[in-house]
Design a protein around this motif. Structure first.
Motif, PDB file in Angstrom:
ATOM      1  N   UNK A  24     -44.257  54.574  56.393  1.00 55.10           N
ATOM      2  CA  UNK A  24     -44.056  53.633  57.508  1.00 55.10           C
ATOM      3  C   UNK A  24     -42.583  53.508  57.867  1.00 55.10           C
ATOM      4  N   UNK A  25     -41.735  53.404  56.842  1.00 55.95           N
ATOM      5  CA  UNK A  25     -40.282  53.273  57.080  1.00 55.95           C
ATOM      6  C   UNK A  25     -39.771  54.450  57.903  1.00 55.95           C
ATOM      7  N   UNK A  26     -40.126  55.675  57.483  1.00 58.10           N
ATOM      8  CA  UNK A  26     -39.606  56.866  58.168  1.00 58.10           C
ATOM      9  C   UNK A  26     -40.239  57.042  59.549  1.00 58.10           C
ATOM     10  N   UNK A  27     -41.528  56.724  59.643  1.00 55.32           N
ATOM     11  CA  UNK A  27     -42.204  56.893  60.937  1.00 55.32           C
ATOM     12  C   UNK A  27     -41.622  55.959  61.998  1.00 55.32           C
ATOM     13  N   UNK A  28     -41.253  54.746  61.579  1.00 57.17           N
ATOM     14  CA  UNK A  28     -40.625  53.798  62.525  1.00 57.17           C
ATOM     15  C   UNK A  28     -39.324  54.359  63.080  1.00 57.17           C
ATOM     16  N   UNK A  29     -38.657  55.188  62.281  1.00 55.00           N
ATOM     17  CA  UNK A  29     -37.374  55.760  62.715  1.00 55.00           C
ATOM     18  C   UNK A  29     -37.568  57.104  63.430  1.00 55.00           C
ATOM     19  N   UNK A  30     -38.841  57.519  63.595  1.00 57.63           N
ATOM     20  CA  UNK A  30     -39.114  58.756  64.338  1.00 57.63           C
ATOM     21  C   UNK A  30     -39.283  59.998  63.470  1.00 57.63           C
ATOM     22  N   UNK A  31     -39.359  59.798  62.142  1.00 61.07           N
ATOM     23  CA  UNK A  31     -39.556  60.943  61.242  1.00 61.07           C
ATOM     24  C   UNK A  31     -41.016  60.923  60.789  1.00 61.07           C
ATOM     25  N   UNK A  32     -41.846  61.662  61.509  1.00 63.87           N
ATOM     26  CA  UNK A  32     -43.301  61.519  61.303  1.00 63.87           C
ATOM     27  C   UNK A  32     -43.852  62.433  60.218  1.00 63.87           C
ATOM     28  N   UNK A  33     -43.062  63.425  59.774  1.00 64.86           N
ATOM     29  CA  UNK A  33     -43.575  64.362  58.761  1.00 64.86           C
ATOM     30  C   UNK A  33     -43.086  63.932  57.380  1.00 64.86           C
ATOM     31  N   UNK A  34     -43.999  63.305  56.634  1.00 65.43           N
ATOM     32  CA  UNK A  34     -43.709  62.841  55.274  1.00 65.43           C
ATOM     33  C   UNK A  34     -44.757  63.482  54.362  1.00 65.43           C
ATOM     34  N   UNK A  35     -44.311  64.395  53.493  1.00 65.98           N
ATOM     35  CA  UNK A  35     -45.254  65.164  52.675  1.00 65.98           C
ATOM     36  C   UNK A  35     -45.125  64.740  51.214  1.00 65.98           C
ATOM     37  N   UNK A  36     -46.213  64.238  50.604  1.00 67.98           N
ATOM     38  CA  UNK A  36     -46.148  63.883  49.175  1.00 67.98           C
ATOM     39  C   UNK A  36     -45.894  65.124  48.317  1.00 67.98           C
ATOM     40  N   UNK A  37     -45.278  64.885  47.169  1.00 65.53           N
ATOM     41  CA  UNK A  37     -44.911  65.967  46.243  1.00 65.53           C
ATOM     42  C   UNK A  37     -46.092  66.905  45.960  1.00 65.53           C
ATOM     43  N   UNK A  38     -47.246  66.313  45.637  1.00 65.71           N
ATOM     44  CA  UNK A  38     -48.399  67.124  45.227  1.00 65.71           C
ATOM     45  C   UNK A  38     -48.905  68.046  46.343  1.00 65.71           C
ATOM     46  N   UNK A  39     -48.679  67.648  47.592  1.00 62.70           N
ATOM     47  CA  UNK A  39     -49.135  68.480  48.715  1.00 62.70           C
ATOM     48  C   UNK A  39     -48.137  69.592  49.046  1.00 62.70           C
ATOM     49  N   UNK A  40     -46.903  69.431  48.605  1.00 60.29           N
ATOM     50  CA  UNK A  40     -45.832  70.373  48.958  1.00 60.29           C
ATOM     51  C   UNK A  40     -45.583  71.412  47.874  1.00 60.29           C
ATOM     52  N   UNK A  41     -45.540  70.974  46.616  1.00 62.83           N
ATOM     53  CA  UNK A  41     -45.035  71.839  45.537  1.00 62.83           C
ATOM     54  C   UNK A  41     -46.172  72.532  44.806  1.00 62.83           C
ATOM     55  N   UNK A  95     -39.254  65.483  56.760  1.00 60.56           N
ATOM     56  CA  UNK A  95     -38.629  66.459  57.659  1.00 60.56           C
ATOM     57  C   UNK A  95     -37.725  65.737  58.657  1.00 60.56           C
ATOM     58  N   UNK A  96     -36.499  66.238  58.807  1.00 55.89           N
ATOM     59  CA  UNK A  96     -35.506  65.550  59.640  1.00 55.89           C
ATOM     60  C   UNK A  96     -35.532  65.954  61.122  1.00 55.89           C
ATOM     61  N   UNK A  97     -36.614  66.616  61.536  1.00 58.62           N
ATOM     62  CA  UNK A  97     -36.799  66.961  62.964  1.00 58.62           C
ATOM     63  C   UNK A  97     -35.816  67.984  63.501  1.00 58.62           C
ATOM     64  N   UNK A  98     -35.083  68.661  62.632  1.00 60.88           N
ATOM     65  CA  UNK A  98     -34.237  69.755  63.138  1.00 60.88           C
ATOM     66  C   UNK A  98     -34.058  70.805  62.058  1.00 60.88           C
ATOM     67  N   UNK A  99     -34.132  72.050  62.482  1.00 62.86           N
ATOM     68  CA  UNK A  99     -33.989  73.158  61.544  1.00 62.86           C
ATOM     69  C   UNK A  99     -32.513  73.505  61.418  1.00 62.86           C
ATOM     70  N   UNK A 100     -32.062  73.689  60.201  1.00 63.03           N
ATOM     71  CA  UNK A 100     -30.652  73.992  59.964  1.00 63.03           C
ATOM     72  C   UNK A 100     -30.501  75.487  59.690  1.00 63.03           C
ATOM     73  N   UNK A 101     -29.507  76.108  60.285  1.00 63.33           N
ATOM     74  CA  UNK A 101     -29.270  77.531  60.012  1.00 63.33           C
ATOM     75  C   UNK A 101     -28.547  77.678  58.676  1.00 63.33           C
ATOM     76  N   UNK A 102     -29.227  78.323  57.701  1.00 59.81           N
ATOM     77  CA  UNK A 102     -28.604  78.512  56.376  1.00 59.81           C
ATOM     78  C   UNK A 102     -27.354  79.365  56.500  1.00 59.81           C
ATOM     79  N   UNK A 103     -27.441  80.377  57.374  1.00 57.20           N
ATOM     80  CA  UNK A 103     -26.333  81.311  57.534  1.00 57.20           C
ATOM     81  C   UNK A 103     -25.060  80.572  57.966  1.00 57.20           C
ATOM     82  N   UNK A 104     -25.212  79.705  58.973  1.00 57.77           N
ATOM     83  CA  UNK A 104     -24.055  78.952  59.488  1.00 57.77           C
ATOM     84  C   UNK A 104     -23.552  77.949  58.465  1.00 57.77           C
TER      85      UNK A 104
END
Length: 306
Positions: A288-305, A191-200
């Protein structure tokens, strides 16, 4: 009075973002997360008491909506956006099946997300599909008359397996497919920490749009490869080609160039570029790579889909 409950799946668009609007074939995956809608008829003087709950049980929207506002599509001046959008959806639903207003004295309605609202997995599409189920109306027509968009998210809301989605002469064509890549343990969603408006994002794309004909053929071929390969290298290469094609079309740098140039793997935008989730293909767990950059929500495929 008896309660009626409805449920719709959330969604992730893996290929064909934007160009799905122009008839490209897209691979979309329903998620294990979604939204519930429960309806209870009450004698409330022609009012709807509406409460929306986030995944943690907190209330993010609470309003009383008079039937008259729905019939006339009437929004109070300066009222908050969520309420006016909801009234617009219910007004369009009323035009398709007025019985829920004409044959009732009122409702207690609640919606409940099973994912955090800001994740962008389809708060609107799951609501529209749930309302359509409740009133036995066509969800695609309701979407077209209210929110707009390609409708792939409704197809995910309604199906429990991967789909190939395409608009043919503006009509949705949905093909359910078995999609279980052997390398799914190497796929993550960040998750990139910001919600994007699909409409816009859609409006921006339609503004920029030049000739998309060639791109559509390229994306169709990539969608076919991504949906069918069992080779992780072929999958990764196709995903990379997709990013380059869309980058050229949108005249925007890819998310990997912008945010993760040193990442050892592939990063792909999903849906509206610049927000919500990205898909990551990585041999090792990249948390670890993403968390160091401040992206703390990393969801494995099996947990998401789903």
């Amino acid at each position: 009075m008896a309660k009626s409950t409805f449920y719709s799946n959330g969604k992730l668009l893996i290929t064909g973002e934007y160009v799905v609007l122009d008839g490209a074939k897209s691979l979309a995956l329903p998620t294990k997360f979604g939204q519930n809608l429960s309806i209870e008829e009450v004698d409330s003087n022609h009012l709807i008491y509406w409460t929306s709950y986030d995944h943690d049980g907190s209330i993010w929207f609470e309003e009383t909506i008079p039937f008259s506002s729905i019939i006339e599509n009437k929004v109070q001046e300066g009222s908050q956006n969520i309420k006016s959008t909801l009234i617009e959806i219910l007004h369009e639903a009323y035009k398709l099946n007025s019985n829920f207003i004409t044959h009732s004295k009122g409702y207690k309605v609640s919606t409940e997300l099973t994912f955090p609202k800001f994740w962008g997995l389809g708060t609107s599409s799951t609501l529209i599909n749930n309302i359509a189920q409740w009133l036995s109306i066509d969800a695609y027509v309701l979407l077209k008359n209210s929110f707009g968009g390609s409708g792939y998210d409704l197809a995910c809301a309604q199906n429990n397996s991967a789909i190939i989605y395409q608009l043919v002469e503006d009509q949705p064509q949905v093909e359910t497919i078995a999609f279980h890549p052997e390398f799914s343990s190497k796929i993550y969603f960040v998750y990139l920490n910001k919600k994007q408006s699909s409409k816009e994002a859609i409006a921006l794309y339609l503004e920029k749009q030049g000739s998309v004909g060639n791109s559509i053929e390229v994306i169709n071929q990539i969608t076919h490869t991504v949906a069918n390969t069992q080779e992780i290298n072929e999958f990764a290469k196709a995903i990379q080609e997709h990013e380059i094609e869309m980058s050229n079309l949108l005249e925007l740098p890819t998310v990997q160039e912008t945010l993760f140039p040193d990442f050892n793997g592939i990063v792909k935008s999903l849906g509206a570029w610049g927000g919500d989730f990205v898909m990551v293909i990585s041999k090792e767990n990249p948390s670890d790579y993403f968390k160091q950059l401040g992206y703390s929500i990393v969801v494995p495929y099996e947990e998401m889909i789903l």
